[in-house]
Write a protein that holds these residues in place. Structure first.
Motif, PDB file in Angstrom:
ATOM      1  N   VAL A   1       0.856  -1.181   0.000  1.00 32.32           N
ATOM      2  CA  VAL A   1       0.000   0.000   0.000  1.00 32.32           C
ATOM      3  C   VAL A   1       0.892   1.231   0.000  1.00 32.32           C
ATOM      4  CG1 VAL A   1      -1.968  -1.136   1.079  1.00 32.32           C
ATOM      5  CG2 VAL A   1      -0.205  -0.147   2.509  1.00 32.32           C
ATOM      6  N   ASP A   2       0.288   2.402  -0.045  1.00 37.22           N
ATOM      7  CA  ASP A   2       1.050   3.642  -0.199  1.00 37.22           C
ATOM      8  C   ASP A   2       2.066   3.871   0.914  1.00 37.22           C
ATOM      9  OD1 ASP A   2      -0.311   4.146  -2.523  1.00 37.22           O
ATOM     10  OD2 ASP A   2      -1.723   5.578  -1.631  1.00 37.22           O
ATOM     11  N   ASN A   3       1.771   3.381   2.129  1.00 37.12           N
ATOM     12  CA  ASN A   3       2.688   3.620   3.241  1.00 37.12           C
ATOM     13  C   ASN A   3       3.830   2.614   3.313  1.00 37.12           C
ATOM     14  OD1 ASN A   3       1.648   1.265   4.440  1.00 37.12           O
ATOM     15  ND2 ASN A   3       0.151   2.390   5.668  1.00 37.12           N
ATOM     16  N   GLY A   4       3.876   1.674   2.362  1.00 41.30           N
ATOM     17  CA  GLY A   4       4.964   0.706   2.320  1.00 41.30           C
ATOM     18  C   GLY A   4       4.647  -0.639   2.947  1.00 41.30           C
ATOM     19  N   ASP A   5       3.546  -0.738   3.683  1.00 38.97           N
ATOM     20  CA  ASP A   5       3.145  -2.022   4.262  1.00 38.97           C
ATOM     21  C   ASP A   5       2.735  -2.994   3.156  1.00 38.97           C
ATOM     22  OD1 ASP A   5       3.477  -0.847   6.714  1.00 38.97           O
ATOM     23  OD2 ASP A   5       1.457  -1.303   7.452  1.00 38.97           O
ATOM     24  N   GLN A   6       2.889  -4.296   3.437  1.00 37.56           N
ATOM     25  CA  GLN A   6       2.332  -5.269   2.521  1.00 37.56           C
ATOM     26  C   GLN A   6       0.820  -5.073   2.419  1.00 37.56           C
ATOM     27  OE1 GLN A   6       3.299  -9.384   3.055  1.00 37.56           O
ATOM     28  NE2 GLN A   6       5.509  -9.050   2.983  1.00 37.56           N
ATOM     29  N   LYS A   7       0.281  -5.372   1.268  1.00 35.76           N
ATOM     30  CA  LYS A   7      -1.142  -5.140   1.026  1.00 35.76           C
ATOM     31  C   LYS A   7      -2.017  -6.232   1.642  1.00 35.76           C
ATOM     32  CE  LYS A   7      -4.380  -4.297  -2.810  1.00 35.76           C
ATOM     33  NZ  LYS A   7      -4.733  -2.901  -2.467  1.00 35.76           N
ATOM     34  N   ALA A   8      -1.631  -7.485   1.463  1.00 33.71           N
ATOM     35  CA  ALA A   8      -2.449  -8.616   1.904  1.00 33.71           C
ATOM     36  C   ALA A   8      -2.166  -8.943   3.365  1.00 33.71           C
ATOM     37  CB  ALA A   8      -2.182  -9.837   1.038  1.00 33.71           C
TER      38      ALA A   8
ATOM     39  N   LYS B   1      -7.847   1.916   3.862  1.00 30.66           N
ATOM     40  CA  LYS B   1      -6.490   2.441   3.678  1.00 30.66           C
ATOM     41  C   LYS B   1      -5.749   1.746   2.533  1.00 30.66           C
ATOM     42  CE  LYS B   1      -6.370   5.410   7.133  1.00 30.66           C
ATOM     43  NZ  LYS B   1      -6.136   6.869   6.898  1.00 30.66           N
ATOM     44  N   GLY B   2      -6.421   0.844   1.840  1.00 28.65           N
ATOM     45  CA  GLY B   2      -5.812   0.199   0.689  1.00 28.65           C
ATOM     46  C   GLY B   2      -5.309  -1.211   0.923  1.00 28.65           C
ATOM     47  N   TYR B   3      -5.439  -1.712   2.143  1.00 34.43           N
ATOM     48  CA  TYR B   3      -5.029  -3.088   2.431  1.00 34.43           C
ATOM     49  C   TYR B   3      -6.069  -4.066   1.868  1.00 34.43           C
ATOM     50  CZ  TYR B   3      -1.828  -1.062   5.939  1.00 34.43           C
ATOM     51  OH  TYR B   3      -0.843  -0.343   6.580  1.00 34.43           O
ATOM     52  N   ASP B   4      -5.686  -5.324   1.820  1.00 31.57           N
ATOM     53  CA  ASP B   4      -6.603  -6.395   1.437  1.00 31.57           C
ATOM     54  C   ASP B   4      -6.625  -7.393   2.584  1.00 31.57           C
ATOM     55  OD1 ASP B   4      -8.158  -8.280   0.229  1.00 31.57           O
ATOM     56  OD2 ASP B   4      -6.695  -8.876  -1.285  1.00 31.57           O
ATOM     57  N   VAL B   5      -7.569  -7.196   3.518  1.00 29.30           N
ATOM     58  CA  VAL B   5      -7.607  -7.978   4.752  1.00 29.30           C
ATOM     59  C   VAL B   5      -8.579  -9.142   4.606  1.00 29.30           C
ATOM     60  CG1 VAL B   5      -8.078  -7.946   7.231  1.00 29.30           C
ATOM     61  CG2 VAL B   5      -7.036  -5.948   6.127  1.00 29.30           C
ATOM     62  N   THR B   6      -8.089 -10.331   4.917  1.00 29.95           N
ATOM     63  CA  THR B   6      -8.906 -11.536   4.926  1.00 29.95           C
ATOM     64  C   THR B   6      -9.119 -11.979   6.373  1.00 29.95           C
ATOM     65  OG1 THR B   6      -7.998 -12.260   2.816  1.00 29.95           O
ATOM     66  CG2 THR B   6      -9.076 -13.940   4.160  1.00 29.95           C
ATOM     67  N   LEU B   7     -10.355 -12.353   6.719  1.00 28.23           N
ATOM     68  CA  LEU B   7     -10.664 -12.884   8.043  1.00 28.23           C
ATOM     69  C   LEU B   7     -10.947 -14.376   7.929  1.00 28.23           C
ATOM     70  CD1 LEU B   7     -13.053 -10.127   9.505  1.00 28.23           C
ATOM     71  CD2 LEU B   7     -10.552 -10.241   9.608  1.00 28.23           C
ATOM     72  N   ASP B   8     -10.160 -15.174   8.646  1.00 28.49           N
ATOM     73  CA  ASP B   8     -10.384 -16.616   8.708  1.00 28.49           C
ATOM     74  C   ASP B   8     -10.898 -16.974  10.096  1.00 28.49           C
ATOM     75  OD1 ASP B   8      -9.589 -17.055   6.154  1.00 28.49           O
ATOM     76  OD2 ASP B   8      -7.816 -18.261   6.638  1.00 28.49           O
ATOM     77  N   TYR B   9     -12.034 -17.646  10.164  1.00 32.18           N
ATOM     78  CA  TYR B   9     -12.606 -18.054  11.454  1.00 32.18           C
ATOM     79  C   TYR B   9     -12.106 -19.453  11.798  1.00 32.18           C
ATOM     80  CZ  TYR B   9     -15.677 -14.006  11.586  1.00 32.18           C
ATOM     81  OH  TYR B   9     -16.161 -12.715  11.658  1.00 32.18           O
ATOM     82  N   ALA B  10     -11.654 -19.631  13.055  1.00 40.31           N
ATOM     83  CA  ALA B  10     -11.081 -20.909  13.481  1.00 40.31           C
ATOM     84  C   ALA B  10     -11.252 -21.073  14.982  1.00 40.31           C
ATOM     85  CB  ALA B  10      -9.594 -20.976  13.123  1.00 40.31           C
TER      86      ALA B  10
END
Length: 302
Positions: free
Chosen positions: A36-43, A69-78
């Protein structure tokens, strides 16, 4: 010279193949190097404990905030045990619902060397044994003498939950409840029985915890714990994989600063869990809730 030509041709073919595979990737997928724009990984992949509604609320909130903010966040339930194992192995990036110092102590002792604790975001947490408000007792010390009233059973949650272990290993022996049945299956099943008992006007004992929206939805009371078998009040922590800060330096700062009091949490929990919506619809509910709590939501990434 011929060998060199063959090598260059192979490299060219490999690059072309990689490009072709990339072009065939399913829509919405991201590569591990995308940022993303701030340099963090996107996923980013968060794991959410099945049946822990405060975890659902906090995780769905952060998915909304980070996606904005442009991230691609996945939620896994476990379930809890595989969640910590996966986090320690880097299969997940973060979990927002580690209860310390008691409930998840064993998991942190087992996997803690491969995890980082970013600190507590709620300091009002507690484990409880709870009954209907008009039950004939107010203390765990009186529960054994009222076996007939409650059918000699305590309705619990998931078998692998820390709360289940505390009640089974400490509470029941401390208060002479060894002959009682601790019924475990899932948090939704426990809440279903609690709802049914309220409709029937019957007495019930359940394992519960604060913060939880059930305290707003049902007429219940926590039993006093004079022997302290349930442990002291706890704090809810964000725990991440060991190299989280290398992949997400900015998000790590935001998550480390995250705070949410119980009233705000109850509000979001209630909006999600009692909406009747599927999990696939939660982000729309969070978006509406965020609009009603915009100042708070904006503060999370300042």
């Amino acid at each position: 010279m011929k060998n060199r030509t063959k090598i260059l041709s192979a490299i060219g073919l490999g690059a072309a193949a990689a490009l072709a595979l990339s072009a065939c990737s399913p829509p919405g997928t991201t590569s591990g190097s995308a940022t993303v724009d701030n340099g963090d990984q996107k996923a980013m992949k968060m794991v959410v404990f099945n049946g822990w509604d405060e975890d659902t609320a906090a995780s769905e909130l952060w998915k909304y905030v980070l996606d904005q903010k442009g991230y691609d966040v996945t939620l896994d339930y476990a379930d809890v045990a595989p969640a910590y194992q996966g986090l320690s192995q880097g299969d997940y990036d973060a979990v927002l619902d580690t209860w310390l110092p008691n409930t998840h102590k064993s998991y942190m002792e087992k996997y803690g060397d491969d995890l980082d604790d970013l600190g507590a975001w709620n300091d009002q947490a507690s484990l409880e044994v709870t009954v209907n408000a008009d039950a004939p007792i107010d203390s765990l010390a009186d529960l054994a003498a009222h076996e007939d009233d409650f059918g000699g059973r305590i309705v619990g949650i998931e078998p692998g939950a820390g709360l289940t272990s505390v009640v089974k290993d400490k509470v029941m022996s401390a208060y002479g409840l060894e002959d009682w049945d601790l019924v475990t299956s899932s948090t939704p099943a426990m809440l279903s029985e609690l709802k049914k008992s309220e409709q029937d006007g019957s007495d019930i004992v359940v394992t519960l915890w604060r913060p939880h929206w059930a305290y707003n939805a049902f007429d219940v009371k926590d039993l006093e714990d004079p022997k302290g078998a349930l442990g002291d009040n706890e704090t809810i922590h964000t725990v991440v994989k060991k190299d989280f800060g290398d992949d997400f330096p900015q998000a790590e700062k935001w998550l480390a600063a995250f705070k949410m009091d119980s009233d705000t949490l109850y509000s979001l929990e209630d909006a999600l869990v009692n909406s009747g919506a599927d999990q696939s619809e939660y982000q729309g509910i969070v978006e509406q809730w965020a609009g009603e709590h915009q100042d708070y939501v904006d503060s999370l990434t300042k």
